[in-house]
Design a protein around this motif. Structure first.
Motif, mmCIF file in Angstrom:
data_model
loop_
_atom_site.group_PDB
_atom_site.id
_atom_site.type_symbol
_atom_site.label_atom_id
_atom_site.label_comp_id
_atom_site.label_asym_id
_atom_site.label_seq_id
_atom_site.Cartn_x
_atom_site.Cartn_y
_atom_site.Cartn_z
ATOM 1 N N ARG A 24 0.837 -1.204 0.000
ATOM 2 C CA ARG A 24 0.000 0.000 0.000
ATOM 3 C C ARG A 24 0.868 1.248 0.000
ATOM 4 N NH1 ARG A 24 -2.597 3.199 -1.945
ATOM 5 N NH2 ARG A 24 -4.140 4.496 -0.928
ATOM 6 N N TYR A 51 -6.835 -2.254 4.120
ATOM 7 C CA TYR A 51 -5.677 -1.823 3.333
ATOM 8 C C TYR A 51 -5.919 -2.065 1.843
ATOM 9 C CZ TYR A 51 -2.401 -0.849 7.120
ATOM 10 O OH TYR A 51 -1.769 -0.292 8.187
ATOM 11 N N ALA A 85 -6.561 0.756 -1.258
ATOM 12 C CA ALA A 85 -5.718 0.796 -2.459
ATOM 13 C C ALA A 85 -6.542 0.620 -3.729
ATOM 14 C CB ALA A 85 -4.643 -0.289 -2.380
#
Length: 122
Positions: free
Chosen positions: A38, A68, A72
């Protein structure tokens, strides 16, 4: 993450993979890989690593791991994958998922004028 500081994303991921091989795969290794990828904005690789850990290594995921990846995927504008991950997150973790994940996705859909999926999720 401090072990991989200053490395490019491929080398950083390699370090994580090498550490993982020293003992059975666990959720902290998956989370570390997600954080590293990320930080380099590598959403495609995050998804591939996530699938490998989840489905091949049978690693238990956490809502944070999904968060996460969802973050993204939203940043990359990948709506279909986003909706797929959100549905899977809800099935796997249900009540443990922070409402803020849903708020972020709803906001993202609203900003893009995707009122069909917005209405379905809302």
């Amino acid at each position: 993450h401090t072990v991989t500081k200053g490395l490019n994303w491929k080398d950083a991921l390699s370090v994580i993979e090498n550490i993982r091989h020293t003992r059975p795969p666990e959720s902290e290794f998956l989370l570390a890989a997600m954080r590293i990828l990320r930080s380099y904005n590598r959403w495609w690789e995050m998804n591939e690593v996530f699938k490998k850990y989840r489905f091949i290594y049978n690693v238990q995921t956490t809502p944070t791991t999904y968060t996460y990846l969802i973050d993204a995927v939203m940043a990359a504008g990948q709506k279909d994958l986003l909706l797929e991950l959100l549905e899977e997150l809800d099935q796997v973790h249900g009540e443990a998922v922070s409402c803020w994940v849903y708020v972020a996705v709803l906001n993202w859909l609203f900003q893009r004028g995707d009122f069909t999926n917005y209405a379905v999720l809302f």
